[in-house]
Every structure is written in structure tokens, then in C-alpha cells.
Design a protein around this motif. Structure first.
Motif, mmCIF file in Angstrom:
data_model
loop_
_atom_site.group_PDB
_atom_site.id
_atom_site.type_symbol
_atom_site.label_atom_id
_atom_site.label_comp_id
_atom_site.label_asym_id
_atom_site.label_seq_id
_atom_site.Cartn_x
_atom_site.Cartn_y
_atom_site.Cartn_z
ATOM 1 N N GLU A 20 28.902 32.806 41.147
ATOM 2 C CA GLU A 20 29.992 32.348 40.279
ATOM 3 C C GLU A 20 30.445 33.448 39.327
ATOM 4 O O GLU A 20 31.638 33.615 39.083
ATOM 5 C CB GLU A 20 29.572 31.107 39.483
ATOM 6 C CG GLU A 20 30.652 30.568 38.563
ATOM 7 C CD GLU A 20 31.967 30.221 39.260
ATOM 8 O OE1 GLU A 20 33.019 30.308 38.603
ATOM 9 O OE2 GLU A 20 31.956 29.867 40.460
ATOM 10 N N LEU A 21 29.509 34.223 38.811
ATOM 11 C CA LEU A 21 29.847 35.340 37.926
ATOM 12 C C LEU A 21 30.784 36.316 38.644
ATOM 13 O O LEU A 21 31.801 36.743 38.098
ATOM 14 C CB LEU A 21 28.567 36.054 37.476
ATOM 15 C CG LEU A 21 28.747 37.250 36.564
ATOM 16 C CD1 LEU A 21 29.244 36.798 35.194
ATOM 17 C CD2 LEU A 21 27.431 37.991 36.414
ATOM 18 N N TRP A 22 30.467 36.649 39.885
ATOM 19 C CA TRP A 22 31.304 37.582 40.642
ATOM 20 C C TRP A 22 32.627 36.953 41.058
ATOM 21 O O TRP A 22 33.672 37.587 40.983
ATOM 22 C CB TRP A 22 30.548 38.085 41.873
ATOM 23 C CG TRP A 22 29.568 39.143 41.509
ATOM 24 C CD1 TRP A 22 28.258 38.977 41.180
ATOM 25 C CD2 TRP A 22 29.821 40.540 41.409
ATOM 26 N NE1 TRP A 22 27.683 40.185 40.884
ATOM 27 C CE2 TRP A 22 28.619 41.165 41.017
ATOM 28 C CE3 TRP A 22 30.949 41.336 41.617
ATOM 29 C CZ2 TRP A 22 28.517 42.541 40.838
ATOM 30 C CZ3 TRP A 22 30.838 42.708 41.439
ATOM 31 C CH2 TRP A 22 29.636 43.293 41.049
ATOM 32 N N LEU A 23 32.586 35.709 41.514
ATOM 33 C CA LEU A 23 33.799 35.063 42.011
ATOM 34 C C LEU A 23 34.802 34.749 40.908
ATOM 35 O O LEU A 23 36.005 34.649 41.170
ATOM 36 C CB LEU A 23 33.434 33.786 42.772
ATOM 37 C CG LEU A 23 32.624 34.000 44.051
ATOM 38 C CD1 LEU A 23 32.159 32.666 44.621
ATOM 39 C CD2 LEU A 23 33.434 34.782 45.075
ATOM 40 N N SER A 24 34.348 34.622 39.679
ATOM 41 C CA SER A 24 35.243 34.253 38.583
ATOM 42 C C SER A 24 35.685 35.448 37.738
ATOM 43 O O SER A 24 36.480 35.287 36.819
ATOM 44 C CB SER A 24 34.562 33.219 37.679
ATOM 45 O OG SER A 24 33.439 33.797 37.028
ATOM 46 N N ARG A 25 35.207 36.635 38.036
ATOM 47 C CA ARG A 25 35.560 37.777 37.192
ATOM 48 C C ARG A 25 36.996 38.218 37.430
ATOM 49 O O ARG A 25 37.554 38.025 38.512
ATOM 50 C CB ARG A 25 34.583 38.927 37.397
ATOM 51 C CG ARG A 25 34.698 39.615 38.711
ATOM 52 C CD ARG A 25 33.531 40.561 38.956
ATOM 53 N NE ARG A 25 33.824 41.356 40.122
ATOM 54 C CZ ARG A 25 34.153 42.633 40.090
ATOM 55 N NH1 ARG A 25 34.166 43.272 38.958
ATOM 56 N NH2 ARG A 25 34.447 43.276 41.189
ATOM 57 N N SER A 72 39.289 50.790 32.542
ATOM 58 C CA SER A 72 39.176 49.688 33.501
ATOM 59 C C SER A 72 37.715 49.448 33.881
ATOM 60 O O SER A 72 37.256 48.305 33.969
ATOM 61 C CB SER A 72 40.005 50.013 34.745
ATOM 62 O OG SER A 72 39.856 49.030 35.733
ATOM 63 N N PHE A 73 36.968 50.518 34.101
ATOM 64 C CA PHE A 73 35.543 50.410 34.431
ATOM 65 C C PHE A 73 34.774 49.798 33.264
ATOM 66 O O PHE A 73 33.966 48.878 33.448
ATOM 67 C CB PHE A 73 34.987 51.792 34.766
ATOM 68 C CG PHE A 73 33.506 51.789 35.091
ATOM 69 C CD1 PHE A 73 33.063 51.550 36.373
ATOM 70 C CD2 PHE A 73 32.564 52.030 34.102
ATOM 71 C CE1 PHE A 73 31.713 51.556 36.681
ATOM 72 C CE2 PHE A 73 31.205 52.039 34.394
ATOM 73 C CZ PHE A 73 30.782 51.797 35.690
ATOM 74 N N ARG A 74 35.013 50.288 32.064
ATOM 75 C CA ARG A 74 34.312 49.763 30.886
ATOM 76 C C ARG A 74 34.606 48.276 30.687
ATOM 77 O O ARG A 74 33.714 47.493 30.406
ATOM 78 C CB ARG A 74 34.674 50.578 29.643
ATOM 79 C CG ARG A 74 33.960 51.934 29.610
ATOM 80 C CD ARG A 74 34.225 52.690 28.322
ATOM 81 N NE ARG A 74 35.566 53.264 28.266
ATOM 82 C CZ ARG A 74 35.954 54.360 28.915
ATOM 83 N NH1 ARG A 74 35.097 54.989 29.705
ATOM 84 N NH2 ARG A 74 37.179 54.814 28.799
ATOM 85 N N ALA A 75 35.856 47.888 30.882
ATOM 86 C CA ALA A 75 36.225 46.475 30.736
ATOM 87 C C ALA A 75 35.550 45.619 31.807
ATOM 88 O O ALA A 75 35.067 44.522 31.531
ATOM 89 C CB ALA A 75 37.743 46.319 30.811
ATOM 90 N N ALA A 76 35.501 46.132 33.034
ATOM 91 C CA ALA A 76 34.893 45.376 34.145
ATOM 92 C C ALA A 76 33.404 45.166 33.943
ATOM 93 O O ALA A 76 32.836 44.184 34.418
ATOM 94 C CB ALA A 76 35.139 46.107 35.467
ATOM 95 N N HIS A 77 32.748 46.081 33.232
ATOM 96 C CA HIS A 77 31.306 45.994 33.044
ATOM 97 C C HIS A 77 30.899 45.531 31.651
ATOM 98 O O HIS A 77 29.713 45.518 31.330
ATOM 99 C CB HIS A 77 30.665 47.350 33.372
ATOM 100 C CG HIS A 77 30.784 47.699 34.810
ATOM 101 N ND1 HIS A 77 31.905 48.286 35.339
ATOM 102 C CD2 HIS A 77 29.939 47.512 35.844
ATOM 103 C CE1 HIS A 77 31.744 48.454 36.630
ATOM 104 N NE2 HIS A 77 30.562 47.987 36.971
ATOM 105 N N ALA A 78 31.859 45.120 30.850
ATOM 106 C CA ALA A 78 31.574 44.703 29.475
ATOM 107 C C ALA A 78 30.642 43.495 29.422
ATOM 108 O O ALA A 78 29.787 43.411 28.550
ATOM 109 C CB ALA A 78 32.873 44.397 28.738
ATOM 110 N N ARG A 79 30.777 42.574 30.369
ATOM 111 C CA ARG A 79 29.936 41.367 30.380
ATOM 112 C C ARG A 79 28.563 41.615 30.990
ATOM 113 O O ARG A 79 27.673 40.785 30.850
ATOM 114 C CB ARG A 79 30.607 40.251 31.183
ATOM 115 C CG ARG A 79 31.834 39.698 30.559
ATOM 116 C CD ARG A 79 32.346 38.443 31.211
ATOM 117 N NE ARG A 79 32.125 38.382 32.653
ATOM 118 C CZ ARG A 79 32.332 37.306 33.390
ATOM 119 N NH1 ARG A 79 32.754 36.202 32.830
ATOM 120 N NH2 ARG A 79 32.116 37.313 34.676
#
Length: 106
Positions: A20-25, A72-79
Motif C-alpha cells: 500500500e505504501l508503494w501503490l499510494s505514493r 524530486s529524489f529527496r521528495a520521493a524519499h522524504a517518507r
């Protein structure tokens, strides 16, 4: 072509939440120069865990490296650090440069 892959070993009890974490990102990968495609793969279950692999395909390794230095990378990995750790150990990164491509004729 360059393929960047991370492998995750996820205990069975965390599999649904991990998926769910991956599918909802909210992925912004398509906004990055050189990005071709992304896949999240679910592998076999073994010893109470499931193997997952995420992989991105880039035009070149430099395109991938540029993305890893981007906002973009930093935002994608912020969580990634803020949520409960759902996988065992650290993800295993593997990068591959293509030396051959065989495709269906157009």
C-alpha cells in the motif's frame, strides 16, 4: 539503458502495508530527464518473508545519478525515514548497464 534496482525482504505480516505504501505514493519519476519506466515486483515467499524488487529504467546511468541528486529524489524519499520500517535490513541496491537488447519486431 541503465536499470537501478532495490530489493526488499518484507515479513509476511508487513506485506499488505508495504504494498500500500508503494501503490499510494505520488511518484514524480516521469518528470525527470532520461526516465523510461518503473516497476515494483513481488517475488517469492520464503521463510515467512516476501522478496520485493523496485526497479527504474533510465536512458543512461548519468540520468539515474542526476535524479539521485535532485529535489524530486529527496521528495520521493522524504517518507522513507518517517514511517514504520516494514522490511528487514536495508534495501539492497543493484545497478546494471545494458550490454544487449532483444525485443519483439515492430
Amino acid at each position: 539503458m541503465y536499470l537501478a534496482m532495490n530489493r526488499f525482504t518484507v515479513p509476511l505480516e508487513n506485506a499488505a502495508e508495504f504494498e500500500e505504501l508503494w501503490l499510494s505514493r505520488d511518484s514524480k519519476l516521469h518528470e525527470n530527464p532520461g526516465f523510461v519506466e518503473f516497476h515494483m515486483l513481488k517475488g517469492p515467499e520464503e521463510d515467512g518473508a516476501i522478496l520485493y524488487a523496485s526497479h527504474t529504467i533510465w536512458e543512461t546511468e548519468e540520468h539515474f545519478r542526476a535524479w539521485t541528486r535532485s529535489d524530486s529524489f529527496r521528495a520521493a524519499h522524504a517518507r522513507a525515514g518517517g514511517s514504520r520500517k516494514l522490511h528487514s535490513g536495508a534495501p539492497r541496491f543493484e545497478g546494471f548497464a545494458a550490454i544487449q537488447k532483444i525485443a519483439m519486431p515492430a
